[in-house]
Scaffold this motif. Structure first.
Motif, PDB file in Angstrom:
ATOM      1  N   THR A  52       7.187  64.479  56.107  1.00 30.35           N
ATOM      2  CA  THR A  52       6.154  63.505  55.678  1.00 30.35           C
ATOM      3  C   THR A  52       4.816  64.579  55.081  1.00 30.35           C
ATOM      4  N   LEU A  53       4.340  64.192  54.282  1.00 30.15           N
ATOM      5  CA  LEU A  53       3.116  64.867  53.677  1.00 30.15           C
ATOM      6  C   LEU A  53       1.997  64.175  54.091  1.00 30.15           C
ATOM      7  N   LEU A  54       0.862  64.931  54.839  1.00 29.58           N
ATOM      8  CA  LEU A  54      -0.194  64.510  54.832  1.00 29.58           C
ATOM      9  C   LEU A  54      -1.126  64.793  53.558  1.00 29.58           C
ATOM     10  N   VAL A  55      -1.284  63.888  52.642  1.00 30.69           N
ATOM     11  CA  VAL A  55      -2.207  64.025  51.515  1.00 30.69           C
ATOM     12  C   VAL A  55      -3.549  64.164  51.716  1.00 30.69           C
ATOM     13  N   ILE A  56      -4.500  64.982  51.410  1.00 32.78           N
ATOM     14  CA  ILE A  56      -5.869  64.827  51.204  1.00 32.78           C
ATOM     15  C   ILE A  56      -6.285  65.140  49.758  1.00 32.78           C
ATOM     16  N   GLU A  57      -7.166  64.133  49.502  1.00 32.00           N
ATOM     17  CA  GLU A  57      -7.519  64.077  47.677  1.00 32.00           C
ATOM     18  C   GLU A  57      -9.150  63.928  48.025  1.00 32.00           C
ATOM     19  N   TYR A  58      -9.574  64.855  47.147  1.00 33.62           N
ATOM     20  CA  TYR A  58     -11.040  64.646  46.975  1.00 33.62           C
ATOM     21  C   TYR A  58     -11.455  65.254  45.410  1.00 33.62           C
ATOM     22  N   VAL A  59     -12.655  65.188  45.327  1.00 35.74           N
ATOM     23  CA  VAL A  59     -13.165  65.626  43.793  1.00 35.74           C
ATOM     24  C   VAL A  59     -14.318  66.612  43.876  1.00 35.74           C
ATOM     25  N   VAL A  60     -14.172  67.582  43.345  1.00 38.06           N
ATOM     26  CA  VAL A  60     -14.942  68.776  43.187  1.00 38.06           C
ATOM     27  C   VAL A  60     -15.391  69.210  41.665  1.00 38.06           C
ATOM     28  N   GLU A  61     -16.469  68.746  41.390  1.00 36.13           N
ATOM     29  CA  GLU A  61     -17.204  68.850  39.967  1.00 36.13           C
ATOM     30  C   GLU A  61     -16.357  67.943  39.169  1.00 36.13           C
ATOM     31  N   ASP A  62     -16.098  66.816  39.196  1.00 33.91           N
ATOM     32  CA  ASP A  62     -15.423  65.983  38.415  1.00 33.91           C
ATOM     33  C   ASP A  62     -14.040  66.331  38.302  1.00 33.91           C
ATOM     34  N   GLN A  63     -13.440  67.139  39.092  1.00 31.15           N
ATOM     35  CA  GLN A  63     -12.108  67.551  39.101  1.00 31.15           C
ATOM     36  C   GLN A  63     -11.232  67.262  40.342  1.00 31.15           C
ATOM     37  N   ALA A  64     -10.248  66.350  40.276  1.00 34.01           N
ATOM     38  CA  ALA A  64      -9.441  65.884  41.406  1.00 34.01           C
ATOM     39  C   ALA A  64      -8.746  66.956  41.914  1.00 34.01           C
ATOM     40  N   VAL A  65      -8.911  67.058  43.428  1.00 32.92           N
ATOM     41  CA  VAL A  65      -8.149  68.187  44.080  1.00 32.92           C
ATOM     42  C   VAL A  65      -7.174  67.461  44.937  1.00 32.92           C
ATOM     43  N   SER A  66      -6.036  68.074  45.289  1.00 32.56           N
ATOM     44  CA  SER A  66      -5.153  67.390  46.262  1.00 32.56           C
ATOM     45  C   SER A  66      -4.638  68.650  47.081  1.00 32.56           C
ATOM     46  N   THR A  67      -4.462  68.389  48.355  1.00 34.70           N
ATOM     47  CA  THR A  67      -3.670  69.452  49.203  1.00 34.70           C
ATOM     48  C   THR A  67      -3.028  68.484  50.213  1.00 34.70           C
ATOM     49  N   SER A  68      -1.907  69.312  50.916  1.00 38.64           N
ATOM     50  CA  SER A  68      -1.074  68.427  51.681  1.00 38.64           C
ATOM     51  C   SER A  68      -0.671  69.363  52.947  1.00 38.64           C
ATOM     52  N   ILE A  69      -0.198  68.684  54.015  1.00 39.40           N
ATOM     53  CA  ILE A  69       0.063  69.369  55.242  1.00 39.40           C
ATOM     54  C   ILE A  69       1.435  68.635  55.449  1.00 39.40           C
ATOM     55  N   ILE A  70       2.474  69.446  55.578  1.00 42.91           N
ATOM     56  CA  ILE A  70       4.007  68.861  55.998  1.00 42.91           C
ATOM     57  C   ILE A  70       4.190  68.558  57.550  1.00 42.91           C
ATOM     58  N   PHE A  71       4.655  67.270  57.869  1.00 46.29           N
ATOM     59  CA  PHE A  71       5.054  66.971  59.215  1.00 46.29           C
ATOM     60  C   PHE A  71       6.338  66.659  59.220  1.00 46.29           C
ATOM     61  N   PRO A  72       7.053  66.786  60.392  1.00 39.98           N
ATOM     62  CA  PRO A  72       8.649  66.699  60.415  1.00 39.98           C
ATOM     63  C   PRO A  72       8.749  64.944  60.740  1.00 39.98           C
ATOM     64  N   SER A  73       7.939  64.072  60.468  1.00 40.77           N
ATOM     65  CA  SER A  73       8.194  62.794  60.587  1.00 40.77           C
ATOM     66  C   SER A  73       6.713  61.990  60.180  1.00 40.77           C
ATOM     67  N   GLU A  74       7.127  60.681  59.955  1.00 40.16           N
ATOM     68  CA  GLU A  74       6.089  59.888  59.501  1.00 40.16           C
ATOM     69  C   GLU A  74       4.965  59.676  60.612  1.00 40.16           C
ATOM     70  N   GLN A  75       5.753  59.270  61.730  1.00 37.41           N
ATOM     71  CA  GLN A  75       4.893  59.085  63.128  1.00 37.41           C
ATOM     72  C   GLN A  75       3.882  60.226  63.174  1.00 37.41           C
ATOM     73  N   LYS A  76       4.329  61.459  63.282  1.00 41.05           N
ATOM     74  CA  LYS A  76       3.461  62.785  63.507  1.00 41.05           C
ATOM     75  C   LYS A  76       2.255  62.883  62.705  1.00 41.05           C
ATOM     76  N   CYS A  77       2.687  62.371  61.443  1.00 40.87           N
ATOM     77  CA  CYS A  77       1.543  62.240  60.409  1.00 40.87           C
ATOM     78  C   CYS A  77       0.578  61.277  60.619  1.00 40.87           C
ATOM     79  N   TYR A  78       1.035  60.232  60.925  1.00 36.75           N
ATOM     80  CA  TYR A  78       0.044  58.906  61.417  1.00 36.75           C
ATOM     81  C   TYR A  78      -0.573  59.386  62.654  1.00 36.75           C
ATOM     82  N   ASP A  79       0.327  60.125  63.576  1.00 32.50           N
ATOM     83  CA  ASP A  79      -0.461  60.374  64.760  1.00 32.50           C
ATOM     84  C   ASP A  79      -1.914  61.467  64.525  1.00 32.50           C
ATOM     85  N   ALA A  80      -1.579  62.306  63.500  1.00 35.73           N
ATOM     86  CA  ALA A  80      -2.644  63.426  63.327  1.00 35.73           C
ATOM     87  C   ALA A  80      -3.821  62.562  62.625  1.00 35.73           C
TER      88      ALA A  80
END
Length: 77
Positions: free
Chosen positions: A7-35
């Protein structure tokens, strides 16, 4: 045994009108929600908000790829 999926923890934000997205991978959905729920990312959120503004989204997105971590179902009485 249940299969868990990466499961990916996706972080999206905007820098100077440009959408930026980064992600962190977790071994399960639960661990992502825990984070997200443990407050671990609060400092990161604050830093991004102070630097780029409050247009930020963080969410978990399950992938179709099974992880090597498996879980056993709860025993029934």
């Amino acid at each position: 045994m249940f299969k868990l999926f990466y499961t990916l923890l996706v972080i999206e934000y905007v820098v100077e009108d440009q959408a930026v997205s980064t992600s962190i991978i977790f071994p399960s959905e639960q661990k992502c929600y825990d984070a997200i729920g443990d407050g671990v990312l609060d400092n990161l959120y604050d830093i991004i908000a102070d630097t780029y503004g409050k247009e930020i989204m963080m969410y978990c997105k399950k992938t179709p790829f099974p992880s090597s971590e498996a879980t056993k179902p709860k025993e029934r009485p």
